[in-house]
Design an enzyme around this catalytic site. Structure first.
Site, PDB file in Angstrom:
ATOM      1  N   GLY A  50     -59.477 -18.758  54.054  1.00 25.85           N
ATOM      2  CA  GLY A  50     -58.089 -19.198  54.067  1.00 25.85           C
ATOM      3  C   GLY A  50     -57.358 -18.586  52.892  1.00 25.85           C
TER       4      GLY A  50
ATOM      5  N   GLY B 163     -45.637 -19.458  60.429  1.00 29.48           N
ATOM      6  CA  GLY B 163     -45.347 -18.137  59.898  1.00 29.48           C
ATOM      7  C   GLY B 163     -46.543 -17.278  59.567  1.00 29.48           C
TER       8      GLY B 163
ATOM      9  N   ARG C 180     -63.717 -13.127  54.816  1.00 32.17           N
ATOM     10  CA  ARG C 180     -63.390 -12.137  55.845  1.00 32.17           C
ATOM     11  C   ARG C 180     -61.900 -12.169  56.145  1.00 32.17           C
ATOM     12  NH1 ARG C 180     -65.737 -12.503  62.021  1.00 32.17           N
ATOM     13  NH2 ARG C 180     -65.508 -10.309  62.615  1.00 32.17           N
ATOM     14  N   ILE C 181     -61.279 -11.011  56.192  1.00 32.60           N
ATOM     15  CA  ILE C 181     -59.854 -10.903  56.509  1.00 32.60           C
ATOM     16  C   ILE C 181     -59.718 -10.595  57.997  1.00 32.60           C
ATOM     17  CG2 ILE C 181     -57.705  -9.690  56.025  1.00 32.60           C
ATOM     18  CD1 ILE C 181     -58.745 -11.432  53.727  1.00 32.60           C
TER      19      ILE C 181
ATOM     20  N   GLN D 115     -48.890 -12.831  54.052  1.00 34.77           N
ATOM     21  CA  GLN D 115     -49.187 -14.047  53.319  1.00 34.77           C
ATOM     22  C   GLN D 115     -49.141 -13.806  51.812  1.00 34.77           C
ATOM     23  OE1 GLN D 115     -50.482 -17.534  54.557  1.00 34.77           O
ATOM     24  NE2 GLN D 115     -48.766 -16.597  55.605  1.00 34.77           N
TER      25      GLN D 115
ATOM     26  N   GLU E 280     -52.737 -20.311  50.489  1.00 36.04           N
ATOM     27  CA  GLU E 280     -52.413 -21.036  49.257  1.00 36.04           C
ATOM     28  C   GLU E 280     -52.756 -20.248  48.005  1.00 36.04           C
ATOM     29  OE1 GLU E 280     -50.767 -23.946  51.321  1.00 36.04           O
ATOM     30  OE2 GLU E 280     -52.735 -23.213  51.890  1.00 36.04           O
TER      31      GLU E 280
END
Length: 731
Positions: free
Chosen positions: A695, A460, A621-622, A631, A698
Site C-alpha cells: 500500500g 483517485g 510489489r508495485i 500517488q 499514505e
C-alpha cells in the site's frame, strides 16, 4: 503448479476509467438523474455552543417551490440503534434534529426542501433561528485534555537524565482540511421501507451499516451506490450528518432528495486533520545513538465523540532506542469530529520526530542520513517482531545518490543564488498500511469476458485499473476483456477505502476468486476427453490471452470460449475472500520511504519555494507504476501544502472557521509544484497478502513536511517548529 503468466501487473497502463472522466461520462454522487428528485439546503448553527430557543420558518415556507422546513421541533424521532462494528462509535453520534442542543459552529439545525435548488437556497436564507448561546471552547492551548493513552518501554526519564545530549522541543501543527475537488453530496430515495442513497463515500459498507442503524433497517432494505469519488483523502471514511439529513428529508417529503454541501460547509461537515501540540524530549550519546525519547501529544477532538489516530506508532518503531515514553491526550472541544487525513498519525508524528532528528544531527555535527543509519533497529522494538521487509538503508543510499546529497553543505546559508538561499533536507517516512477483510465475486462468461465485483471505492488511486490488472493476469485474460465493478453495497463486502489497504485487501480477494475460476476451467479441460488438454496434470496448465495451454507448449491448448461452449456452460463463477492479516502477527508490516527536498528561501521576503523533491520507497510489489507515480506526486503535493500553506483558522469567540473557502485556505497549485520524482525499490512483501504489496497512498506524504522544514534550516539557519512555515517565521 506452474506460475500464471503476468502481463498486466507491473505494466504502466493508463486508467481504464480515464475516458469516462475526461469526457464527463463518469457519474458522481450528485450527478445521478433520479426521477422526481427535489433539492435540500441545510441551515447551520451560527453559535459555537448553546441551545436553540426558536425557529421561525414562516417566510421560508411562503417561497414558491419550498416543500418543507425540517428541524428538531418537527422532525420524526430516529431510532439510532446500536451499530457495533459500524464506522461511528455507538451511542456517540451527532443525532441530527433530535434535540435543541448546539455542539459546534456549523452544526445542522434545519433543512429546507424545495423543488429547485434556487428555491431551497432562498428559503434557507429566510429561516430565522434564535439561540441561547454559551461560551464555546475551541482553542487547543486553553482547553483541558482528557486522560492520556500511554506507552512505555525501559525508563525514559532515567535514560534522558543520563543522556550526553538532550533536546526539549515543542511542535505546533495546524488543523488541515481535506478539500477534495468533489464536495460531499447525497441523493436519498425511499421505496416503501427500503432506502437507497447515492453518496460520496470511501466506505460503501460503512455508510450502509450506519444508515441502517440510524433508521433501524434490515441490511437488505438498505443500498448505497457510489461508482466514482472525486477525491477524498480520508474525508469520506465515515457517514456524516448531511447523509442522514438527506435520508430524513426524503422520508418526510416522500420524494427523492439531493443534498450537496457547499465548499464552506465542507469545513464543518466532513471532518479534518486535527491540530496538535507535540512535545518531544530526545536524548542520545555523543555518537548519536538514541537513548531515550519522551513524547507528549495533545490533539483536538469533539466534545461528543473521541477521535484517535495512530499518532504513537512512528515514535515506537522508527528508530532503535531502549527507553520510550508516550502520552497521547485528546482535548475535547466544541468542534465537529476530526477524521483521518492522508498519512494519518504518521504524517503528523513524522514532522516532530524527523525535525528533531535533524536538530540532533546538527548538534552532533553528523550527517542526517548517517545519524538515521546509526539508529536503524534490527527488529520492531515496540513488539519484538521481525520486520516483514525494511529497506530504509537502501532508500537512503539510492535517494542520496539520485538526489546529489553529497553536494549538501552542513553549514546553513552556505549556498546562495541571487536573492535566494538554497538548502537541502531529508526525512524518513514510515506508515502502517491497513489490511481489512474483503470479498470479491468473479464471473467468466462463455464469450471469454469476465466481470469482477466488489463493494470498494475509487477516490483517485485507480482502483478500477489496478484491480482489472490483477484480475486479468489471474484469469489469463487481456485488460479489455475484464470489467471491474465497484461502489455498490449489493456487491461483496469490503472494508474502508483508505489507510493504504485497498490493494492488499480487495486485490487479494480478487486474486482468490479469479484463481478459483481459472482452476475450475482447467479442471474442466483436463477431464474433458474432447479437450486438447485432456489428461494433462492441472498444475502444468496456464492461461494467457484467454487461452489455456500446457506450460512450455503453447500449441497444446484451447480458448475459454471453446471449452465452455463444448461443455454447455454459460459461465464459471466464484466468490473470493481475504480474511485479513495473520493473527497473532508474525512480523512487523510497514511501508517505508526517504524524502529529499531542495528549497529556495527569499532572503528578503522569507518566501519558501520547493525546487525539487525525490521520494524513494520500500512499498512491496508495485502493481501499476503509472498509478504509483500519481500517488507519489499527490502525496508529495499534499506534504507541500501541510508544510507551507494549509492552516484552518478558527475565531475562538464563537467557533467560526474564518477561512472556510479556497480563497483563504491555501492549497498548492501548479506554480507551487517542483520537479517531483519517485523511485520504488524492487521486491515483494508476502506477509499476509498474496500480491506482495504494502500500500502506497499514505507513506508518500509521511516525512514531506519535515524534509521541507529541514531544508529550510539548511538554507537559512532558522528552525521552524510550527506548521505551516510562514514568511513571518523566517524574517
Amino acid at each position: 503448479m506452474s506460475p500464471q503468466p503476468q502481463a498486466a501487473v507491473g505494466a504502466p497502463l493508463s486508467r481504464v476509467d480515464g475516458r469516462l472522466k475526461v469526457t464527463g461520462e463518469a457519474q458522481y454522487a450528485a450527478e445521478f438523474d433520479i426521477d422526481g428528485a427535489v433539492h435540500a439546503v441545510m441551515i447551520d448553527a451560527s453559535i459555537g455552543r448553546g441551545r436553540i430557543t426558536g425557529i421561525d420558518t414562516g417566510d421560508a415556507e411562503k417561497v414558491p417551490g419550498v416543500l418543507r422546513v425540517i428541524h428538531h421541533g418537527n422532525a420524526p424521532t430516529l431510532p439510532y440503534r446500536d451499530n457495533s462494528g459500524s464506522n461511528n462509535p455507538p451511542g456517540r453520534r451527532l443525532r441530527v434534529f433530535q434535540d435543541d442542543r448546539v455542539l459546534f459552529h456549523g452544526q445542522p439545525v434545519a433543512v429546507v426542501v424545495a423543488t429547485t435548488l434556487e428555491a431551497a437556497q432562498h428559503g434557507a436564507s429566510l429561516v430565522k433561528v434564535e439561540y441561547d448561546a454559551q461560551q464555546s471552547s475551541t482553542d487547543l492551548a486553553e482547553a483541558e485534555p482528557g486522560e492520556p493513552t500511554n506507552y512505555a518501554r525501559g525508563d525514559a526519564e532515567a535514560g534522558l537524565r543520563e543522556a550526553a545530549v538532550r533536546l526539549d522541543l515543542t511542535y505546533q501543527l495546524a488543523r488541515n482540511h481535506h478539500n477534495p475537488m468533489e464536495p460531499h453530496a447525497t441523493i436519498a430515495r425511499w421505496d416503501g421501507n427500503k432506502l437507497t442513497v447515492w453518496d460520496k463515500t470511501q466506505w460503501v459498507m460503512g455508510t450502509h451499516d450506519e444508515l441502517a442503524a440510524v433508521f433501524d433497517l434490515p441490511a437488505d432494505a438498505m443500498r448505497v451506490i457510489n461508482p466514482f469519488v472525486g477525491g477524498g483523502f480520508g474525508s469520506g471514511l465515515r457517514c456524516w450528518p448531511h447523509t442522514t439529513v438527506a435520508a430524513l428529508a426524503a422520508r418526510v417529503t416522500k420524494r427523492p432528495v439531493k443534498l450537496v454541501l457547499s465548499r464552506r460547509q465542507m469545513y464543518f461537515g466532513a471532518g479534518f486533520r486535527p491540530a496538535y501540540e507535540y512535545r518531544l524530549r530526545l536524548g542520545s550519546d555523543r555518537r548519536g545513538r538514541l537513548t531515550a525519547a519522551i513524547h507528549g501529544i495533545d490533539a483536538e477532538t469533539s466534545s461528543y465523540e473521541t477521535f484517535t489516530e495512530a499518532i504513537m506508532g512512528a515514535g515506537q518503531m522508527t528508530y532503535s532506542m531502549p527507553n520510550v515514553s508516550q502520552a497521547y491526550r485528546q482535548v475535547p472541544l466544541d468542534v465537529n469530529t476530526p477524521i483521518w487525513m492522508r498519512g494519518p498519525g504518521f504524517a503528523t508524528a513524522s514532522f516532530a520526530i524527523e525535525s528533531a532528528m535533524d536538530e540532533l544531527a546538527d548538534r552532533l555535527d553528523i550527517d542526517p542520513i548517517e545519524l538515521r543509519r546509526r539508529n536503524e533497529p534490527d527488529e520492531d522494538e515496540s513488539n519484538n517482531l521481525p520486520f516483514s521487509t525494511r529497506r530504509l538503508r537502501e532508500c537512503y543510499t539510492v535517494g542520496a545518490r539520485e538526489f546529489g546529497w553529497h553536494r549538501r553543505s552542513s553549514r546553513p546559508r552556505s549556498r546562495r543564488e541571487g536573492d535566494w538561499l538554497i538548502g537541502l533536507g531529508m526525512a524518513t517516512g514510515v506508515y502502517d498500511p491497513g489490511r481489512f477483510p474483503a470479498e470479491a465475486r468473479v464471473r467468466l462468461d462463455a464469450d471469454g469476458t469476465a466481470v469482477v465485483e466488489s463493494a470498494t471505492s475509487d477516490m483517485g488511486p485507480g482502483t478500477y485499473t489496478s484491480q482489472t490488472q490483477v484480475a486479468a493476469d489471474a484469469l489469463g485474460l487481456t485488460m479489455r476483456t475484464v470489467t471491474f465493478r465497484l461502489g455498490d453495497s449489493l456487491y461483496p463486502q469490503t472494508g474502508p477505502h483508505g489507510g493504504s489497504a485497498t490493494m492488499a485487501s480487495v486485490g487479494t480477494a480478487v486474486v482468490d476468486a479469479c484463481d478459483q475460476v481459472r482452476q475450475q476451467a482447467i479442471k474442466l479441460a483436463v477431464e474433458d476427453r474432447d479437450s486438447p488438454l485432456y489428461g494433462v496434470d492441472a498444475g502444468d496448465v496456464v492461461v494467457r490471452g484467454g487461452r489455456l495451454h500446457v506450460q512450455g507448449n503453447p500449441a497444446r491448448g484451447e480458448t475459454y470460449q471453446r471449452l465452455l461452449a463444448r461443455n454447455d456452460r454459460t459461465h464459471l463463477e466464484a466468490d473470493g475472500s481475504y480474511t485479513g492479516p495473520p493473527t497473532p502477527a508474525r512480523r512487523s508490516y510497514h511501508a517505508y520511504g526517504a524524502v529529499f527536498t531542495e528549497v529556495g528561501v527569499d532572503a528578503t521576503l522569507g518566501l519558501v519555494r520547493v525546487r525539487r523533491m525525490l521520494g524513494v520507497y520500500d512499498a512491496g510489489r508495485i502493481i501499476s507504476p503509472k498509478l504509483a507515480d500519481s500517488q507519489a506526486v499527490g502525496g508529495m503535493v499534499g506534504g507541500i501544502g501541510a508544510a507551507l500553506l494549509e492552516h484552518t483558522v478558527t475565531d475562538h469567540r464563537d467557533g467560526r472557521i474564518v477561512n472556510a473557502n479556497l480563497a483563504d485556505y491555501l492549497v498548492p497549485v501548479n506554480a507551487d509544484i517542483p520537479g517531483v520524482r519517485a523511485i520504488y525499490l524492487e521486491g515483494e512483501d508476502n506477509d499476509g497478502n498474496a500480491l506482495g504489496v504494502k500500500g502506497l497512498g499514505e507513506v508518500v506524504q509521511v516525512g514531506v513536511a519535515a524534509a521541507i522544514a529541514n531544508a529550510v534550516f539548511n538554507a537559512t539557519g532558522r528552525r521552524v517548529r510550527e506548521l505551516p512555515i510562514t514568511a513571518e517565521a523566517l524574517l
